[in-house]
Design a protein around this motif. Structure first.
Motif, PDB file in Angstrom:
ATOM      1  N   ARG A  41      -6.299  14.874   3.372  1.00 43.36           N
ATOM      2  CA  ARG A  41      -6.391  13.431   3.644  1.00 43.36           C
ATOM      3  C   ARG A  41      -7.467  12.801   2.777  1.00 43.36           C
ATOM      4  O   ARG A  41      -7.292  11.693   2.241  1.00 43.36           O
ATOM      5  CB  ARG A  41      -6.709  13.205   5.122  1.00 43.36           C
TER       6      ARG A  41
ATOM      7  N   VAL B  46       4.324   7.515   4.775  1.00 48.90           N
ATOM      8  CA  VAL B  46       4.908   8.338   3.717  1.00 48.90           C
ATOM      9  C   VAL B  46       5.418   9.662   4.287  1.00 48.90           C
ATOM     10  O   VAL B  46       6.433  10.188   3.828  1.00 48.90           O
ATOM     11  CB  VAL B  46       3.885   8.557   2.580  1.00 48.90           C
TER      12      VAL B  46
ATOM     13  N   PRO C  91       0.810  -1.230   0.000  1.00 50.08           N
ATOM     14  CA  PRO C  91       0.000   0.000   0.000  1.00 50.08           C
ATOM     15  C   PRO C  91       0.840   1.275   0.000  1.00 50.08           C
ATOM     16  O   PRO C  91       0.465   2.264  -0.638  1.00 50.08           O
ATOM     17  CB  PRO C  91      -0.838  -0.115   1.280  1.00 50.08           C
ATOM     18  N   VAL C  92       1.976   1.262   0.688  1.00 47.10           N
ATOM     19  CA  VAL C  92       2.838   2.448   0.705  1.00 47.10           C
ATOM     20  C   VAL C  92       3.459   2.664  -0.673  1.00 47.10           C
ATOM     21  O   VAL C  92       3.523   3.792  -1.176  1.00 47.10           O
ATOM     22  CB  VAL C  92       3.920   2.324   1.798  1.00 47.10           C
TER      23      VAL C  92
ATOM     24  N   ILE D 209      -6.284  12.230  -0.793  1.00 50.20           N
ATOM     25  CA  ILE D 209      -5.406  11.065  -0.885  1.00 50.20           C
ATOM     26  C   ILE D 209      -6.214   9.770  -0.773  1.00 50.20           C
ATOM     27  O   ILE D 209      -5.953   8.793  -1.485  1.00 50.20           O
ATOM     28  CB  ILE D 209      -4.310  11.136   0.199  1.00 50.20           C
TER      29      ILE D 209
ATOM     30  N   ILE E 154      -5.818   3.949   5.610  1.00 51.52           N
ATOM     31  CA  ILE E 154      -5.230   4.927   4.702  1.00 51.52           C
ATOM     32  C   ILE E 154      -4.390   5.936   5.476  1.00 51.52           C
ATOM     33  O   ILE E 154      -3.296   6.329   5.039  1.00 51.52           O
ATOM     34  CB  ILE E 154      -6.339   5.617   3.882  1.00 51.52           C
TER      35      ILE E 154
ATOM     36  N   LEU F 134       0.797   4.139  -2.828  1.00 47.85           N
ATOM     37  CA  LEU F 134       0.554   5.549  -2.533  1.00 47.85           C
ATOM     38  C   LEU F 134       1.652   6.425  -3.137  1.00 47.85           C
ATOM     39  O   LEU F 134       1.364   7.498  -3.700  1.00 47.85           O
ATOM     40  CB  LEU F 134       0.464   5.761  -1.018  1.00 47.85           C
TER      41      LEU F 134
ATOM     42  N   MET G 134      -6.509   6.461  -3.438  1.00 46.04           N
ATOM     43  CA  MET G 134      -6.208   5.075  -3.085  1.00 46.04           C
ATOM     44  C   MET G 134      -7.422   4.164  -3.124  1.00 46.04           C
ATOM     45  O   MET G 134      -7.293   2.952  -3.351  1.00 46.04           O
ATOM     46  CB  MET G 134      -5.590   5.010  -1.676  1.00 46.04           C
TER      47      MET G 134
ATOM     48  N   HIS H  17      -1.029   4.509   6.175  1.00 46.75           N
ATOM     49  CA  HIS H  17      -0.144   4.576   5.002  1.00 46.75           C
ATOM     50  C   HIS H  17       0.359   6.000   4.784  1.00 46.75           C
ATOM     51  O   HIS H  17       1.538   6.208   4.460  1.00 46.75           O
ATOM     52  CB  HIS H  17      -0.883   4.077   3.759  1.00 46.75           C
ATOM     53  N   ILE H  18      -0.519   6.971   4.973  1.00 49.97           N
ATOM     54  CA  ILE H  18      -0.119   8.377   4.825  1.00 49.97           C
ATOM     55  C   ILE H  18       0.974   8.720   5.838  1.00 49.97           C
ATOM     56  O   ILE H  18       1.982   9.358   5.500  1.00 49.97           O
ATOM     57  CB  ILE H  18      -1.327   9.308   5.001  1.00 49.97           C
TER      58      ILE H  18
ATOM     59  N   LEU I 208       0.929   6.791  -6.831  1.00 55.03           N
ATOM     60  CA  LEU I 208      -0.212   7.664  -7.085  1.00 55.03           C
ATOM     61  C   LEU I 208       0.142   9.130  -6.848  1.00 55.03           C
ATOM     62  O   LEU I 208      -0.271  10.016  -7.607  1.00 55.03           O
ATOM     63  CB  LEU I 208      -1.386   7.254  -6.202  1.00 55.03           C
ATOM     64  N   LEU I 209       0.924   9.401  -5.819  1.00 51.70           N
ATOM     65  CA  LEU I 209       1.356  10.774  -5.555  1.00 51.70           C
ATOM     66  C   LEU I 209       2.279  11.281  -6.654  1.00 51.70           C
ATOM     67  O   LEU I 209       2.207  12.447  -7.052  1.00 51.70           O
ATOM     68  CB  LEU I 209       2.052  10.852  -4.196  1.00 51.70           C
TER      69      LEU I 209
END
Length: 216
Positions: A127, A158, A99-100, A130, A151, A103, A134, A154-155, A106-107
Motif C-alpha cells: 500500500r 482498482v 484518481p482511479v 502505491i 488512496i 492509478l 500517487m 482508490h486502491i 501509474l500501475l
C-alpha cells in the motif's frame, strides 16, 4: 473458483466433456476474467475449444480476448456496426473517476518497468508503494491520515475492478501494510499505443491535480 479435478468420478465421454466445458467456459467468462493460474483444467479447455467459444459468444455480441502468454481471458462487447446501430451490452462500461484512472496509468507504467527489469513474473506492491506512486500527483494535504484513507479508497476500487489482487499477509506480518499483486490483464486495458504518450498524460495529470509547484 472451484476446481474441476475429481479423480473419484468416471470421466465423461469426449462429446459430453466438450459440451460441459463449453457451458462452463461461457458462464465463467460472463462472470469475469478467467486466469490460467486460477483453474488450469478450465484454461486448457478454453485453449482447446476457443473456436467454439468465440462462435457461441459472438451471438451475444461479445468478443473473446485471450492472451496465452500472460494467461488470462475476458470478454468485451463487439463494436457497433458500420451503420451506427447500437447493440445492447452484456458487458457494462464503468466510468472511472480521475484518481482511479490515474492509478491505473501509474500501475501500467510500473508494470512496463518491472517487465523490462526481467526479475520476476509477479509485480507485488505494498500500500505504501502505491501511495508513493500517487502522492506526487495528488494535491498536498496536511492531513496524512486523510490522504492515506483516500488512496486506500482508490486502491480498493482498482481491486474491485480486478486489476489488483489483495494478498494475504505473511505469517507474523499482521502489522505490515497490505500487499497487492498487479494483475497482467491491465496490459489489455491500457495498451501500448496509449503508453507511448504516457509521459504527456502524466504531466497533464500533474497539472490537473495542482501538484506542479513551478507556478509558485
Amino acid at each position: 473458483m472451484a476446481s474441476f479435478d475429481d479423480p473419484g468420478q468416471l470421466p465423461d465421454t469426449p462429446a459430453e466433456a466438450k459440451d460441459d466445458d463449453l457451458s462452463t467456459l461461457a458462464i465463467s467468462l460472463l462472470k469475469g476474467v478467467l486466469y490460467r493460474e486460477g483453474d488450469e483444467r478450465l484454461w486448457n479447455a478454453l485453449l482447446r475449444l476457443q473456436g467454439r467459444v468465440r462462435d457461441y459468444l459472438s451471438v451475444l455480441g461479445l468478443e473473446l480476448m485471450l492472451d496465452e502468454a500472460e494467461g488470462y481471458a475476458f470478454l468485451k462487447s463487439r463494436p457497433d456496426d458500420e451503420a451506427g446501430e447500437k447493440r445492447p451490452r452484456l458487458v457494462a462500461r464503468r466510468p472511472l473517476s480521475f484518481p482511479v484512472s490515474l492509478l491505473l496509468a501509474l500501475l501500467r507504467k510500473k508494470l512496463v518497468e518491472f517487465d523490462a527489469a526481467g526479475a520476476d513474473t509477479r509485480l507485488v506492491l505494498t500500500r505504501d508503494d502505491i501511495a508513493e506512486l500517487m502522492r506526487v500527483f495528488l494535491r498536498d494535504s496536511s492531513n496524512e491520515a486523510r490522504l492515506m484513507d483516500q488512496i486506500e479508497t482508490h486502491i480498493n476500487k482498482v481491486v474491485d475492478l480486478g486489476f489488483l489482487r489483495r494478498l494475504k499477509p505473511a505469517s507474523g506480518a499482521a502489522a505490515s501494510p497490505p500487499s497487492y499483486e498487479v494483475r497482467r490483464i491491465l496490459k489489455a486495458y491500457v495498451d501500448a499505443q496509449w503508453l507511448t504518450e504516457l509521459d504527456a498524460q502524466l504531466e497533464a495529470y500533474r497539472r490537473h491535480c495542482g501538484a506542479d509547484t513551478s507556478d509558485g
